[in-house]
Design an enzyme around this catalytic site. Structure first.
Site, PDB file in Angstrom:
ATOM      1  N   PHE A 105     -45.713  34.101   2.021  1.00  0.00           N
ATOM      2  CA  PHE A 105     -46.074  35.077   1.010  1.00  0.00           C
ATOM      3  C   PHE A 105     -47.023  34.401   0.033  1.00  0.00           C
ATOM      4  O   PHE A 105     -46.628  33.513  -0.718  1.00  0.00           O
ATOM      5  CB  PHE A 105     -44.862  35.624   0.246  1.00  0.00           C
ATOM      6  CG  PHE A 105     -45.272  36.667  -0.767  1.00  0.00           C
ATOM      7  CD1 PHE A 105     -45.495  37.968  -0.377  1.00  0.00           C
ATOM      8  CD2 PHE A 105     -45.482  36.317  -2.091  1.00  0.00           C
ATOM      9  CE1 PHE A 105     -45.918  38.921  -1.305  1.00  0.00           C
ATOM     10  CE2 PHE A 105     -45.899  37.260  -3.027  1.00  0.00           C
ATOM     11  CZ  PHE A 105     -46.121  38.574  -2.623  1.00  0.00           C
ATOM     12  N   ASP A 126     -49.354  26.021  -1.947  1.00  0.00           N
ATOM     13  CA  ASP A 126     -49.145  27.162  -2.835  1.00  0.00           C
ATOM     14  C   ASP A 126     -47.843  26.932  -3.608  1.00  0.00           C
ATOM     15  O   ASP A 126     -46.754  27.151  -3.095  1.00  0.00           O
ATOM     16  CB  ASP A 126     -49.068  28.453  -2.015  1.00  0.00           C
ATOM     17  CG  ASP A 126     -48.867  29.692  -2.875  1.00  0.00           C
ATOM     18  OD1 ASP A 126     -48.492  29.555  -4.060  1.00  0.00           O
ATOM     19  OD2 ASP A 126     -49.057  30.809  -2.356  1.00  0.00           O
ATOM     20  N   LYS A 135     -47.836  32.131 -12.209  1.00  0.00           N
ATOM     21  CA  LYS A 135     -46.560  32.584 -12.748  1.00  0.00           C
ATOM     22  C   LYS A 135     -46.152  31.843 -14.008  1.00  0.00           C
ATOM     23  O   LYS A 135     -46.534  32.212 -15.105  1.00  0.00           O
ATOM     24  CB  LYS A 135     -45.489  32.534 -11.666  1.00  0.00           C
ATOM     25  CG  LYS A 135     -45.736  33.536 -10.536  1.00  0.00           C
ATOM     26  CD  LYS A 135     -44.547  33.744  -9.667  1.00  0.00           C
ATOM     27  CE  LYS A 135     -44.838  34.692  -8.497  1.00  0.00           C
ATOM     28  NZ  LYS A 135     -45.183  36.052  -8.917  1.00  0.00           N
TER      29      LYS A 135
END
Length: 408
Positions: free
Chosen positions: A147, A232, A261
């Site tokens: 993801f 990531d 984030k």
């Protein structure tokens, strides 16, 4: 005239969303009105312990005083210039973020998906300018069950059919191999390979932690094969796993690290690509950009986030409290939990399907005053703010035990 939000109940507000909001999410039926630390409060005044932390965007809790102060201070001075001009906050942010992560250069962006797209562009540009891959032939190796975001490029190399179906045609140039399989990765790499792009821990897939040595193996393989390692760390980075970056558990330094984030402190969207000068140095003016990337407000908040991490306090808290989380979940194995994976303050918990789906368990936890979120099937994710206390964490585990052993 529509009534003001503060005069309407949770049920009324949820019904009001139905005709006007696109249905791209299926949220739990709780309407948050205020928050502080690890706790949120709904419009009726009910309090909930936040065990999701905005998918790690709230690593430092809701409204951390140092972050709020930095934002307020900057709001009174300057919020946006665009990169058409310099601003007085960006250099310090870039310098300190580079030092924190052990890299040379920083490319500031806004969202996690932008960071991933930027990483892809950088890897391809490096492949053409430095490695000598023929034009438009560069490939990137990715992992199944990944993801990395929701753009059309990114969902094109997802194996999640819900994310893919109805959004093609997709961009070529990606090769998908099983996660945690170095032999399959090696077989997929050839002279056209620009990079390997993986999550050090697969978050959306259920907090899937690879075997010891996998990340070090990826680093060795990419060096030997002459391609880049792009990590990531948008969910796993910035203290979540007990280290600043999850790759540090194996002493690995990728060529590029994607951050997001938590970098915005739960206040503004902030993301970045950090990496070596050899790779980030391939960009020239006009080849890539972002109106809001590196804006003064984002840089001020991002710098305050880096300051919190520079002390090592939050990394240590995640490691220490992670032991409590892991021990508590171990006690529940065979008592409604069929298995789990945890590192630091991050866990994927597989619930016995006979007890309920992940969604059903999340709804039961909500009724107990704990907010968590399901992922696939009967798996839920736990990722509390790093400011959570040991007592709060034990209380959340106790609530999970209650909903598992007593049912709905």
């Amino acid at each position: 005239m529509t009534a003001p939000a503060h005069t309407r109940s949770s049920a009324e507000l949820i019904r009001a969303e139905e005709p006007v909001l696109a249905h791209n999410y299926h949220p739990l039926p709780v309407v948050v009105a205020s928050a502080e630390g690890a706790w949120v409060e709904d419009v009726e005044g009910r309090r909930y312990l936040d065990m999701l932390a905005g998918y790690s965007a709230l690593n430092f809790g809701h409204r951390h005083p140092a972050l709020i102060e930095a934002a307020h201070r900057q709001l009174d001075r300057l919020t946006l210039t665009s990169r058409a001009f310099h601003n007085d906050r960006l250099a310090e942010f870039a310098e300190r973020l580079a030092e924190l992560t052990g890299h040379d250069m920083v490319l500031p962006m806004n969202t996690g998906a932008e960071a991933v797209e930027s990483g892809i562009k950088l890897a391809r540009k490096w492949a053409y300018d430095v490695k000598g891959v023929p034009a438009d032939r560069a490939t990137i190796v990715v992992a199944a069950d990944n993801f990395h975001g929701r753009t059309t490029t990114i969902v094109g190399f997802s194996t999640d059919e819900t994310a893919r179906t109805g959004f093609g045609p997709f961009a070529p140039g990606f090769r998908i191999v099983p996660y945690n399989d170095l032999a399959a990765m090696e077989a997929a790499i050839d002279d056209t390979t620009a990079a390997v792009l993986i999550e050090p821990i697969q978050g959306e897939a259920g907090v899937i932690i690879p075997d010891d040595g996998y990340l070090a193996g990826v680093r060795e393989l990419t060096r030997r094969k002459g391609c880049l390692f792009v990590a990531d760390e948008i969910q796993s980075g910035l203290g979540r796993t007990g280290r600043t970056l999850a790759v540090e558990h194996e002493g690995v330094v990728p060529d590029l690290v994607l951050l997001g984030k938590a970098l915005g402190g739960g206040i503004v969207p902030v993301s970045a690509v950090v990496g070596s000068r050899e790779v980030l140095g391939v960009l020239r003016p006009g080849e890539h950009g972002s109106t809001f990337g590196g804006n003064p407000l984002a840089a001020a908040v991002g710098t305050a986030v880096v300051e919190l991490l520079e002390t090592g306090e939050f990394q240590a808290r995640a490691a220490e409290l992670g032991v409590i989380l892991r021990d508590g979940l171990t006690e529940l194995v065979g008592r409604g939990v069929v298995g789990f994976r945890a590192r630091g303050l991050w866990a994927g918990v597989d619930i016995d399907p006979a007890i309920g789906t992940g969604r059903e368990i999340s709804e039961r936890l909500m009724r107990e005053g704990v907010l968590a979120k399901d992922t696939h099937g009967s798996t839920i994710r736990l990722a509390p703010p790093l400011t959570v206390t040991a007592e709060e964490l034990r209380s959340a585990i106790g609530s999970l035990e209650k909903v598992l052993t007593q049912g709905a």
